[in-house]
Design a protein around this motif. Structure first.
Motif, PDB file in Angstrom:
ATOM      1  N   UNK A 109       0.811  -1.216   0.000  1.00 50.72           N
ATOM      2  CA  UNK A 109       0.000   0.000   0.000  1.00 50.72           C
ATOM      3  C   UNK A 109       0.843   1.265   0.000  1.00 50.72           C
ATOM      4  N   UNK A 110       2.164   1.107  -0.102  1.00 52.45           N
ATOM      5  CA  UNK A 110       3.050   2.267  -0.053  1.00 52.45           C
ATOM      6  C   UNK A 110       3.387   2.809  -1.431  1.00 52.45           C
ATOM      7  N   UNK A 111       2.870   2.220  -2.449  1.00 49.10           N
ATOM      8  CA  UNK A 111       3.173   2.681  -3.793  1.00 49.10           C
ATOM      9  C   UNK A 111       4.202   1.799  -4.461  1.00 49.10           C
ATOM     10  N   UNK A 112       4.175   1.817  -5.777  1.00 49.91           N
ATOM     11  CA  UNK A 112       5.059   0.934  -6.543  1.00 49.91           C
ATOM     12  C   UNK A 112       6.524   1.274  -6.322  1.00 49.91           C
ATOM     13  N   UNK A 113       6.881   2.550  -6.213  1.00 50.81           N
ATOM     14  CA  UNK A 113       8.283   2.922  -6.048  1.00 50.81           C
ATOM     15  C   UNK A 113       8.844   2.408  -4.724  1.00 50.81           C
ATOM     16  N   UNK A 114       8.065   2.509  -3.622  1.00 49.76           N
ATOM     17  CA  UNK A 114       8.522   2.015  -2.333  1.00 49.76           C
ATOM     18  C   UNK A 114       8.610   0.491  -2.333  1.00 49.76           C
ATOM     19  N   UNK A 115       7.691  -0.150  -2.999  1.00 49.15           N
ATOM     20  CA  UNK A 115       7.727  -1.606  -3.084  1.00 49.15           C
ATOM     21  C   UNK A 115       8.976  -2.062  -3.824  1.00 49.15           C
TER      22      UNK A 115
END
Length: 213
Positions: A109-115
């Motif tokens: 749920x943190x966004x694709x960049x953080x993942x």
């Protein structure tokens, strides 16, 4: 909590400094810097400009590497066949084994960049652990020349079993409970008992016996 610290550079009443009379022991394992340097030079991991670690991510990786190195088994704590625990640098630093932190939930749920960053940091830690743990176990294995006779392993010995699918800071240890010799009287296969009581079988060339500390 109070921590008692002794100044080994302070002179006693007889003008003797503890640092001057201590016996320097052998280097059990290469320093952290040399391990990281070898990993950086010879790793086949492909780094891109967008995959470089920032300060926080690098600190996370280094702490994980420090925990992995301080969790390595140095030797058996006792000759008790039911004792499957090994002495580690963590015992000398904190009085007990270094416990790995539980794996965090994927930050979906943190966004694709953080993942993507989270997976990258995990991949760097896992790559170092896989390479370094394999090299450490190989260093524990004594490999003599083919024409030199070696003593058989014995029941009750604590050994490290190399496994490629273990998580960082996890080592597969086992006590030899039975040996199986060939026609020449040499032990080729042994039965091992893990700390949870499970029995499994391995060939001796895949084992790294630990000394008694």
């Amino acid at each position: 909590m109070l921590l008692v610290v002794f100044d080994a550079s302070c002179k006693t009443s007889s003008q003797v400094v503890l640092n001057d009379i201590l016996m320097v022991g052998p280097t059990i394992q290469e320093e952290l810097y040399s391990s990281l340097h070898r990993f950086r030079l010879h790793s086949t991991y492909s780094y891109e400009r967008s995959a470089l670690l920032n300060v926080e991510e690098l600190a996370t990786v280094l702490v994980g590497i420090e925990g992995a190195i301080n969790s390595r088994p140095l030797g058996a704590l006792s000759q008790d066949p039911s004792d499957g625990e090994a002495l580690t640098p963590g015992h000398l630093l904190t009085g007990g084994p270094v416990i790995a932190a539980p794996a965090l939930r994927t930050p979906d749920q943190a966004g694709l960049s953080f993942l993507r960053r989270w997976r990258h940091v995990s991949s760097v830690r896992q790559t170092f652990w896989r390479r370094w743990s394999r090299e450490y176990v190989l260093g524990l294995q004594v490999r003599g020349k083919w024409h030199e006779e070696k003593a058989n392993v014995e029941e009750g010995q604590l050994v490290v079993v190399p496994e490629d699918n273990l998580l960082p800071q996890q080592w597969l240890l086992g006590r030899i409970v039975a040996t199986h010799a060939g026609e020449d009287g040499k032990v080729r296969v042994v039965d091992l008992r893990r700390s949870d009581g499970a029995i499994f079988r391995r060939a001796i060339h895949k084992l790294a016996p630990l000394p008694i500390c």
